[in-house]
Design an enzyme around this catalytic site. Structure first.
Site, short mmCIF file in Angstrom:
data_model
loop_
_atom_site.label_atom_id
_atom_site.label_comp_id
_atom_site.label_asym_id
_atom_site.label_seq_id
_atom_site.Cartn_x
_atom_site.Cartn_y
_atom_site.Cartn_z
N CYS A 2 9.73 -1.60 -13.94
CA CYS A 2 9.35 -0.33 -13.33
C CYS A 2 10.18 -0.17 -12.08
CB CYS A 2 7.86 -0.29 -13.02
SG CYS A 2 7.35 1.26 -12.23
N GLU A 114 12.01 5.44 -17.46
CA GLU A 114 12.75 4.29 -17.95
C GLU A 114 14.01 4.78 -18.65
OE1 GLU A 114 13.93 1.31 -17.50
OE2 GLU A 114 11.83 0.62 -17.48
#
Length: 271
Positions: A2, A114
């Site tokens: 993350c 992402e």
């Protein structure tokens, strides 16, 4: 992993979702659609209020710096590299194990970004055998529109170069725990491209479902073997993912337009 996420909910709304008992209006953050490491972020934690007569833990919404600095660090310089902790090893790594035992938090988000990693590409990049391609970013968020509650840890660090009364004498920092990405089908997948989170990237933030919040935040729970089951991934099929503009790749870009769903990957990007 993350490395970027979106956080646009108001503190009043988060207070209702997480049953917050204490938060400071002067610490309110503006909506941030491109949260990057070292920024100030919201975190939910249970902790006694300083100088209060009642010693019980109080659920608080606090503003912390993203990038954990262990209490024993001589300098805070490594914080920018410690934005993630692996669920598989967080209980034993020197930088995280003390916080895992007693300083756990929930980091609320709308969802996370992402950039797709194709099969084999990651190993080639690590070995320096492949030039980094222009990757397509995806936004991953709960399919039902609920808050994405990321498991996190927080830590206190004392800057010994400053006097006790200095406002920057104490740093409060945090990290996001990650786990292996789901390989099961997404609840809602894009028309073309990845069908699961693992198709995008091998890691994902560990999302805590509401039934785990109280146990995760309880500072009285310090036994590692008692805590490790809380690191189990959430049930499959809760997430959706969709392609968004590559503008999010630049941390200077920020606004709700970054969350606009594209019909498909941008031309010239991977996937």
């Amino acid at each position: 992993m993350c490395g970027r996420y979106a956080s646009s909910r108001r503190p009043e709304d988060l207070a209702g979702v997480f049953e917050i008992e204490k938060w400071e209006p002067e610490e309110a953050l503006a909506p941030d659609f491109n949260v990057a490491p070292t920024k100030e972020v919201y975190a939910v934690l249970d902790r006694p209020v300083k100088d209060a007569e009642d010693p019980r833990p109080v659920r608080q919404l606090r503003t912390l710096k993203w990038g954990l600095v262990p209490s024993w660090s001589k300098t805070p310089e490594g914080g920018a590299r410690m934005i993630n902790a692996r669920a598989e090893t967080v209980h034993e790594k020197p930088s995280y194990r003390r916080a895992f035992s007693s300083r756990r938090c929930v980091i609320p988000a709308d969802g996370y970004y992402e950039w797709v990693t194709a099969p084999g590409e990651r190993d080639l990049e690590v070995e320096g055998k492949k030039k980094r391609p222009r990757k397509q970013p995806y936004f991953v968020t709960p399919a039902d529109g609920s808050v994405f509650a990321m498991a996190g840890l927080y830590e206190f660090w004392r800057d010994k170069t400053l006097p006790d009364e200095h406002p920057l004498a104490w740093w409060v920092t945090c990290t996001v725990i990650t786990t292996e990405a789901e390989s099961s089908p997404l609840a809602v997948a894009p028309d073309e491209g990845p069908r699961s989170l693992a198709d995008i990237h091998p890691r994902m933030p560990l999302m805590l479902t509401p039934d785990r919040w109280d146990a995760w935040l309880d500072p009285a729970r310090t036994d590692v073997e008692d805590l490790r089951p809380l690191l189990e991934p959430p049930p499959h099929g809760l997430m959706r993912a969709f392609p968004v503009s590559t503008a999010v790749s630049n941390v200077r870009n920020n606004g709700p337009e970054l969350l606009k769903e594209l019909e498909g990957p941008e031309e010239g990007t991977l996937f």
